[in-house]
Design a protein around this motif. Structure first.
Motif, short mmCIF file in Angstrom:
data_model
loop_
_atom_site.label_atom_id
_atom_site.label_comp_id
_atom_site.label_asym_id
_atom_site.label_seq_id
_atom_site.Cartn_x
_atom_site.Cartn_y
_atom_site.Cartn_z
N ARG A 286 0.82 -1.21 0.00
CA ARG A 286 0.00 0.00 0.00
C ARG A 286 0.85 1.26 0.00
O ARG A 286 0.54 2.24 -0.68
N LEU A 287 1.92 1.23 0.77
CA LEU A 287 2.82 2.39 0.82
C LEU A 287 3.52 2.57 -0.53
O LEU A 287 3.68 3.70 -1.01
N GLN A 288 3.90 1.43 -1.14
CA GLN A 288 4.54 1.51 -2.46
C GLN A 288 3.59 2.12 -3.48
O GLN A 288 3.99 2.92 -4.33
N ALA A 289 2.30 1.76 -3.36
CA ALA A 289 1.30 2.31 -4.28
C ALA A 289 1.17 3.83 -4.14
O ALA A 289 0.71 4.51 -5.06
N LEU A 290 1.57 4.35 -2.97
CA LEU A 290 1.55 5.80 -2.76
C LEU A 290 2.84 6.45 -3.27
O LEU A 290 3.06 7.65 -3.07
N GLY A 291 3.73 5.61 -3.84
CA GLY A 291 4.97 6.15 -4.39
C GLY A 291 6.13 6.13 -3.42
O GLY A 291 7.19 6.70 -3.70
N ILE A 292 5.94 5.48 -2.25
CA ILE A 292 7.03 5.42 -1.27
C ILE A 292 7.88 4.18 -1.55
O ILE A 292 7.35 3.07 -1.68
N ASP B 89 4.20 10.75 13.32
CA ASP B 89 3.80 11.28 12.02
C ASP B 89 3.45 10.15 11.06
O ASP B 89 2.53 10.28 10.24
N ALA B 90 4.17 9.03 11.18
CA ALA B 90 3.87 7.88 10.32
C ALA B 90 2.46 7.36 10.60
O ALA B 90 1.73 7.01 9.67
N PHE B 91 2.08 7.34 11.87
CA PHE B 91 0.72 6.91 12.21
C PHE B 91 -0.31 7.91 11.72
O PHE B 91 -1.34 7.55 11.16
N LYS C 30 -5.62 3.98 11.90
CA LYS C 30 -6.87 3.45 11.35
C LYS C 30 -7.47 4.46 10.39
O LYS C 30 -7.55 5.65 10.69
N GLY C 31 -7.86 4.00 9.20
CA GLY C 31 -8.45 4.90 8.21
C GLY C 31 -7.42 5.58 7.32
O GLY C 31 -7.79 6.25 6.36
N ARG C 32 -6.14 5.41 7.63
CA ARG C 32 -5.10 5.99 6.78
C ARG C 32 -4.73 4.98 5.68
O ARG C 32 -4.98 3.77 5.83
N PRO C 33 -4.13 5.45 4.58
CA PRO C 33 -3.99 4.57 3.40
C PRO C 33 -3.06 3.37 3.57
O PRO C 33 -3.20 2.40 2.82
N GLY C 34 -2.16 3.39 4.53
CA GLY C 34 -1.27 2.24 4.69
C GLY C 34 -1.74 1.24 5.72
O GLY C 34 -1.07 0.23 5.98
#
Ligand code: AMP
Ligand code: FE
Ligand code: FE
Ligand code: ZN
Length: 283
Positions: free
Chosen positions: A108-114, A151-153, A159-163
Motif C-alpha cells: 500500500r505504501l509503495q502504491a503511494l509512491g514510497i 507522524d507515520a501513524f 486506522k483509516g489511513r492509506p497504509g
C-alpha cells in the motif's frame, strides 16, 4: 514505593532491550516495573536477570491484542503462565497475523509512491517477536519519509489511513478467559484511550468482570482527568483493581516516560494475591 505496571522493550515495539529497560527503571527511581510487551513473554528472562542486578522488582506481564465490537482493545495480563497451551496457541495465531500483514502494508505504501520494502521493515524489527506498525513507522523514519513514528501513524498507518491493514486479534472475552486459564490477572489497558468512552461501556465492563476481568488501567496518558475519575468509580463499584502506568516505549512514544503514572502498593499486593489464587484455580 514507585510502581509502573506497563512498559515495552524492543521484544515488541519499545526501543530499549529488556535489560536496558530495567536499568532505566532503576535510574527513574522505580521500585517495581512490569514488562508488558505486546503478545509475547520473550523478554522476561533477560529482564528478570537485569532487574535482580539493579535491585528493582520485575512483574512479568504481557499486553494482549484483542477485539471488542470491532475495535482493537489491549488486555494486560500479569503473571500468566506463557506455556499454558491455550494461551500460547492463541498468541502464536496473533503473532502470525502481525507478521502476515506487513507485506500488504508495504504494498500500500509503495502504491503511494514510497520506496519501502519488506526488508526495510524487517531490519527495523530486528529481533522483535511482535512485529507491527511501529516497525513500519521506523522504516518510514529511516527512509526520511516522516520525522517521527507519530507522524507515520498520523499520515499512513493509523486506522483509516492509506497504509493501514487490520490484523487478527482475539475476541476480548475469550482472551480474558484464556488469561485466567493460564493463571494470570487480566487488567483492561487504557480502556477509553484509543476509541473513546463509547467503545466499552460501564455495563460492558461489568459483564467482562463477570467473565473474569480483574482490573482496570485507570491512570494513563491517553485518559483525560475526567475519564480517569469515571473509570476509578466503575472499578470501585465492581471491586476491580486500579492500576496506573506509563506505557513506556522508549523513544518510540513521547510523553510516556517511566513512572509518569504509578500504581498504589495495595493494588499491586492485590494483583499478587489474585495471581496466587488464579494459579491454584486455573484450568
Ligand atoms: P500494531 O500492534 O501493529 O497494530 O500497532 C499498534 C502499536 O502502535 C501500539 O501498540 C502503539 O504502541 C503504537 N501506536 C499506535 N498509535 C500510535 C501513534 N499515533 N504514534 C506512535 N505509536 C503508535
Ligand atoms: Fe505499543
Ligand atoms: Fe496498549
Ligand atoms: Zn502498551
Amino acid at each position: 514505593m514507585r510502581i509502573d505496571l506497563h512498559t515495552h522493550s524492543l521484544v515488541s515495539d519499545g526501543t530499549d532491550t529488556p535489560a536496558e529497560l530495567m536499568r532505566a527503571a532503576a535510574a527513574a527511581g522505580l521500585d517495581v516495573i512490569a514488562l508488558t510487551d505486546h503478545d509475547t513473554s520473550a523478554g522476561w528472562a533477560e529482564a528478570a536477570a537485569a532487574a535482580q542486578e539493579v535491585g528493582v522488582r520485575l512483574v512479568p506481564g504481557m499486553e494482549l491484542s484483542t477485539k471488542f465490537r470491532g475495535n482493537g482493545h489491549h488486555l494486560l495480563a500479569y503473571h500468566p503462565d506463557p506455556n499454558h497451551p491455550g494461551l500460547s496457541d492463541e498468541l502464536a495465531r496473533v503473532l502470525g497475523g502481525r507478521e502476515g500483514r506487513v507485506p500488504g502494508m508495504v504494498s500500500r505504501l509503495q502504491a503511494l509512491g514510497i520506496e519501502i520494502t519488506v526488508e526495510d521493515v524487517a531490519r527495523e524489527a530486528g529481533a522483535t517477536v511482535a512485529m507491527g506498525r511501529p516497525h513500519v513507522a521506523d522504516a518510514l523514519v529511516r527512509l526520511g519519509v516522516v520525522g517521527h513514528r507519530n507522524d507515520a501513524f498520523a499520515l499512513y498507518l493509523g486506522k483509516g489511513r492509506p497504509g493501514h491493514i487490520e490484523r487478527y486479534a482475539t475476541p476480548l472475552v475469550d482472551m480474558v478467559r484464556l488469561v485466567r486459564a493460564a493463571g494470570g490477572v487480566p487488567v483492561l489497558a487504557h480502556a477509553w484511550g484509543r476509541h473513546g468512552q463509547d467503545s466499552v461501556s460501564a455495563e460492558e465492563i461489568a459483564a467482562l468482570a463477570e467473565h473474569g476481568l480483574q482490573g482496570l488501567e485507570v491512570d494513563h496518558q491517553d485518559h483525560s482527568p475526567e475519564q480517569r475519575e469515571i473509570l476509578r468509580g466503575i472499578a470501585g463499584d465492581l471491586g476491580l483493581v486500579v492500576t496506573g502506568s506509563s506505557d513506556h516505549h522508549g523513544t518510540g512514544k513521547t510523553d510516556h516516560d517511566l513512572g509518569v503514572h504509578t500504581t498504589a502498593p495495595e493494588m499491586l499486593a492485590r494483583i499478587d494475591q489474585l495471581a496466587a489464587l488464579n494459579r491454584e484455580q486455573r484450568a
